[in-house]
Design an enzyme around this catalytic site. Sequence first.
Site, PDB file in Angstrom:
ATOM      1  CB  SER A 130      24.837  63.273  49.275  1.00 11.57           C
ATOM      2  OG  SER A 130      23.557  63.881  49.315  1.00 11.57           O
ATOM      3  CE1 TYR A 175      22.378  58.360  50.605  1.00 11.64           C
ATOM      4  CE2 TYR A 175      22.177  60.712  51.030  1.00 11.64           C
ATOM      5  CZ  TYR A 175      22.415  59.669  50.155  1.00 11.64           C
ATOM      6  OH  TYR A 175      22.700  59.934  48.829  1.00 11.64           O
TER       7      TYR A 175
END
Length: 272
Positions: free
Chosen positions: A142, A155
């Site tokens: 990401s 995350y």
Amino acid sequence: MTHFTGKVAVVTGAASGIGRALSVELARRGARLAICDVDLDGLAETEALVKGIGGEVRSDALDVSQRELVLAYADTVAEHFGGVHLVFNNAGIAFTGSVEQMSFKDIDRVMDVDFWGVVNGTKAFLPHLIASGDGHVVNISSVFGLFAVPTQSAYNAAKFAVRGFTESLRQEMINTQRPVKVTCVHPGGIKTNIARNGEQVEGVDHDDLASSFDKLARTSPQKAAEVILRGVEKGKARVLIGADAWVLDKLVRVTGPGYQRIVAGFSRRNGL
Ligand SMILES: NC(=O)c1ccc[n+]([C@@H]2O[C@H](COP(=O)([O-])OP(=O)(O)OC[C@H]3O[C@@H](n4cnc5c(N)ncnc54)[C@H](O)[C@@H]3O)[C@@H](O)[C@H]2O)c1
């Protein structure tokens, strides 16, 4: 003929978003597909889309955090198709909450799926990719694997870890002259269900989070899949998706750790 014609490609987290779009775009390019997910209704919809364009596909229920199941799945897929060329370790979940508020269990869950899921998929399929003589590992990190933001520590940790793991693997494949390319993907905001499917600590409003995400996410899953497959064709080490990913990558390069003050201010002003 395309780069993918006749190749066997595995997509985890194929029931929704980027995984579904990757499955459809791979099928359009002639790949033979093994798709899997924990969401069986969504997976059946993806299977129908792929079959609708004439693609060959097998679909299986699979929780990528269950190592033994992932290992068995890799052998089953290799046996079914007679080999495997590409694995897209895409399955992922979102979780929002500060370090102070999150429990260890919350952090474990994100790491189990977003980091260990990628490691499980990579390790399980690597022998088959090597045996194919023309393999490719594609791991979805990401932009949050390039820079950190408040409320995303778990995350962020998982996605930074995916990047480190993947970049190390790529160098190992080069140094040992294995026939396996390795690509790490860093999407910016992609219009998927990730925020709606995500969880958060108590006191954070789920719908507010999802609608803030919808405002920030600019790129369609189809566009994301096209950019990923172009990067895979070129054997790129790193694929950034969306103008936001490019700008944020530059911000981190230019400011070094100074980006943290800028991002913290943006998050505070936007209630993120
Ligand atoms: N959407 C974005 O803006 C964005 C940005 C950067 C990175 N990513 C990453 O892209 C990947 C795909 O996310 P998306 O945006 O398409 O989200 P999504 O929620 O639309 O799709 C994720 C899929 O993964 C599946 N999944 C979740 N846990 C699983 C498990 N344990 N085993 C198997 N499947 C599981 C879900 O059921 C779902 O079908 C994720 O790794 C995500 O972190 C997304």
